[in-house]
Write a protein that holds these residues in place. Sequence first.
Motif, short mmCIF file in Angstrom:
data_model
loop_
_atom_site.label_atom_id
_atom_site.label_comp_id
_atom_site.label_asym_id
_atom_site.label_seq_id
_atom_site.Cartn_x
_atom_site.Cartn_y
_atom_site.Cartn_z
N ASP A 65 -1.66 6.31 2.51
CA ASP A 65 -0.31 6.33 2.91
C ASP A 65 -0.15 6.90 4.09
OD1 ASP A 65 0.78 4.67 0.53
OD2 ASP A 65 0.15 6.35 -0.65
N ARG A 66 -0.44 8.09 4.07
CA ARG A 66 -0.43 8.76 5.44
C ARG A 66 -1.14 8.16 6.65
NH1 ARG A 66 -1.96 13.89 2.14
NH2 ARG A 66 0.24 14.99 1.82
N CYS A 67 -2.25 7.35 6.35
CA CYS A 67 -3.09 6.65 7.58
C CYS A 67 -2.19 5.33 7.77
CB CYS A 67 -4.70 6.24 7.00
SG CYS A 67 -5.24 5.50 8.42
N SER A 68 -1.78 4.88 6.68
CA SER A 68 -0.86 3.51 6.91
C SER A 68 0.35 3.78 7.82
CB SER A 68 -0.67 2.94 5.53
OG SER A 68 -1.77 2.53 4.94
N GLY A 69 1.08 5.13 7.56
CA GLY A 69 2.37 5.28 8.26
C GLY A 69 1.81 5.43 9.87
N LEU A 108 -0.61 4.24 11.42
CA LEU A 108 -1.08 3.17 11.92
C LEU A 108 0.31 2.00 12.17
CD1 LEU A 108 -3.43 0.75 12.55
CD2 LEU A 108 -3.20 -0.09 10.09
N ALA A 109 1.31 2.13 11.37
CA ALA A 109 2.52 1.36 11.49
C ALA A 109 3.11 2.06 12.74
CB ALA A 109 3.35 1.41 10.42
N LYS A 110 3.17 3.39 12.93
CA LYS A 110 3.65 4.01 13.99
C LYS A 110 3.02 3.42 15.50
CE LYS A 110 3.12 8.17 14.93
NZ LYS A 110 2.74 8.28 16.66
N GLU A 111 1.65 3.51 15.42
CA GLU A 111 0.95 3.42 16.58
C GLU A 111 0.84 1.89 16.91
OE1 GLU A 111 -0.47 5.73 18.58
OE2 GLU A 111 0.51 7.04 17.34
N LEU A 112 1.17 1.12 15.85
CA LEU A 112 1.13 -0.25 16.49
C LEU A 112 2.67 -0.97 16.65
CD1 LEU A 112 -0.81 -2.01 13.43
CD2 LEU A 112 -1.54 -1.85 15.75
N PHE A 141 7.46 -0.47 7.62
CA PHE A 141 6.54 -0.04 7.17
C PHE A 141 6.62 -0.03 5.39
CE2 PHE A 141 4.60 4.04 5.10
CZ PHE A 141 3.33 3.56 4.85
N VAL A 142 5.78 -0.84 4.74
CA VAL A 142 6.02 -0.74 3.36
C VAL A 142 4.96 -0.18 2.64
CG1 VAL A 142 6.45 -2.51 1.33
CG2 VAL A 142 7.56 -3.15 3.79
N ALA A 143 5.57 0.63 1.65
CA ALA A 143 4.44 1.19 0.63
C ALA A 143 4.52 0.50 -0.73
CB ALA A 143 4.50 2.88 0.81
N ALA A 144 3.68 -0.54 -0.87
CA ALA A 144 3.73 -1.16 -2.11
C ALA A 144 3.06 -0.26 -3.28
CB ALA A 144 3.21 -2.72 -2.12
N THR A 145 3.88 -0.12 -4.50
CA THR A 145 3.24 0.49 -5.68
C THR A 145 3.43 -0.19 -6.80
OG1 THR A 145 3.01 2.72 -6.52
CG2 THR A 145 5.36 2.23 -5.61
N ASP A 146 3.28 0.87 -8.02
CA ASP A 146 3.61 0.03 -9.38
C ASP A 146 4.97 0.55 -9.87
OD1 ASP A 146 2.93 2.82 -9.59
OD2 ASP A 146 1.67 2.50 -11.30
N ALA A 147 5.74 1.19 -9.13
CA ALA A 147 7.07 1.52 -9.24
C ALA A 147 8.00 0.59 -8.27
CB ALA A 147 7.27 3.02 -9.12
N ASP A 148 9.28 0.39 -8.95
CA ASP A 148 10.28 -0.70 -8.15
C ASP A 148 10.86 0.13 -7.18
OD1 ASP A 148 11.82 0.54 -10.10
OD2 ASP A 148 12.46 -1.20 -10.94
N ALA A 149 10.99 1.72 -7.24
CA ALA A 149 11.48 2.22 -6.43
C ALA A 149 11.13 3.72 -6.55
CB ALA A 149 13.09 2.35 -6.59
N ALA A 187 4.90 9.67 3.97
CA ALA A 187 4.60 8.72 5.32
C ALA A 187 5.76 7.94 5.64
CB ALA A 187 3.42 7.93 4.59
N ALA A 188 6.75 7.67 4.60
CA ALA A 188 7.99 6.94 5.00
C ALA A 188 8.71 7.75 5.76
CB ALA A 188 8.53 6.42 3.53
N GLN A 189 8.73 8.95 5.55
CA GLN A 189 9.70 9.96 6.18
C GLN A 189 9.19 9.94 7.66
OE1 GLN A 189 9.45 13.32 3.44
NE2 GLN A 189 11.58 13.33 3.81
N VAL A 190 7.96 10.24 7.69
CA VAL A 190 7.37 10.64 9.26
C VAL A 190 7.56 9.16 10.00
CG1 VAL A 190 5.07 10.56 10.41
CG2 VAL A 190 5.56 12.28 8.40
N PHE A 191 7.28 8.08 9.26
CA PHE A 191 7.46 6.75 10.18
C PHE A 191 8.88 6.66 10.51
CE2 PHE A 191 8.95 2.39 9.90
CZ PHE A 191 7.83 1.75 11.22
N ALA A 192 9.85 6.84 9.63
CA ALA A 192 11.38 6.56 10.06
C ALA A 192 11.64 7.65 11.03
CB ALA A 192 11.88 6.55 8.75
N ARG A 193 11.10 8.97 10.97
CA ARG A 193 11.58 9.48 11.90
C ARG A 193 11.40 9.62 13.27
NH1 ARG A 193 10.86 14.52 7.68
NH2 ARG A 193 12.99 15.03 7.07
#
Length: 310
Positions: A207-211, A213-217, A222-230, A267-273
């Motif tokens: 997740d940290r690497c994906s975040g 990557l999303a920032k650098e691209l 940025f979506v983190a898909a998991t087994d929880a709906d939220a 990761a979501a916080q870092v990307f959003a900020r």
Amino acid sequence: MRVVVALGGNALLRRGEEMTAGNQRANARIAAEALAPIANQHELVITHGNGPQVGLLALQEAAYEAVEDYPLDILGAETEGMIGYMIEQELGNLLPFEKPLATILTMVEVDGNDPAFQDPTKFIGPVYSRDVAERNAAEKSWAIKPDGDKWRRVVPSPLPKRIFELRPINWMLEKGAVVIAAGGGGIPTMYDDNRQLTGVECVIDKDRCSGLLAKELEADAFVAATDADAVYLDWRQPKQRAIRSATPDDLDAFDFPAGSMGPKVEAAQVFARATGKKAVICALADIPAALAGEKGTTIWTMSEGLDVHP
């Protein structure tokens, strides 16, 4: 719109499920069905976990004693190819024939002085009872920690510093390809004293690497898909509540589990900020609706405070 989707480990192997190729392919097919609508409408980069797979390869290596075990960076590269192949094939069966797909082996730089090397936290491999885990730890010099009601092997998980294959990923996106990259958090590498790249015995958090990557691209989402709906407060408690939207600062007040939701939220916080754009945490099947703000948890600097639902 350019979207980076990080598939949770459950997207390819569900907890407690046998680590067979058939099970992983069946789960890759389910993931592909959720991702195909995104790939048809947007530029798409897919990342994925590899904890169970790299752990399985490590066990196979240990069982063959004729040669020394292969290090985790090599095993990580193997899983990038294996999992990327499955996703490519299953997604390609759903997309128009002319839609190109590509898996890129992705090296990621880490710092050899990262404190994570002194405190292994990243789960890899299957789950065990405590007795079996402790026996494996004694025989194989593993570090182990509890994972829910089971135990698993843990390895160091340093922060990602730099992604080396950004340019080819961008080139492929510009040509309309769906790109699968940074699988398992990427192949951990660092520079030695002679400024030569070398592999590192660790696993980078996906997740940290994906975040990063999303920032650098310069992704739009940025979506983190998991087994929880939220993202939930008081998860699995009688009064659990789903966070529907929040600013990155809102989430600083809460402590999410380090072994599961914590890295996704971070990761979501870092990307959003860093970007001012939206990060979403949701179930795999809910990605289209979550991008529209209808499901999942949206983390955005422009959110109107913490929105929590029972």
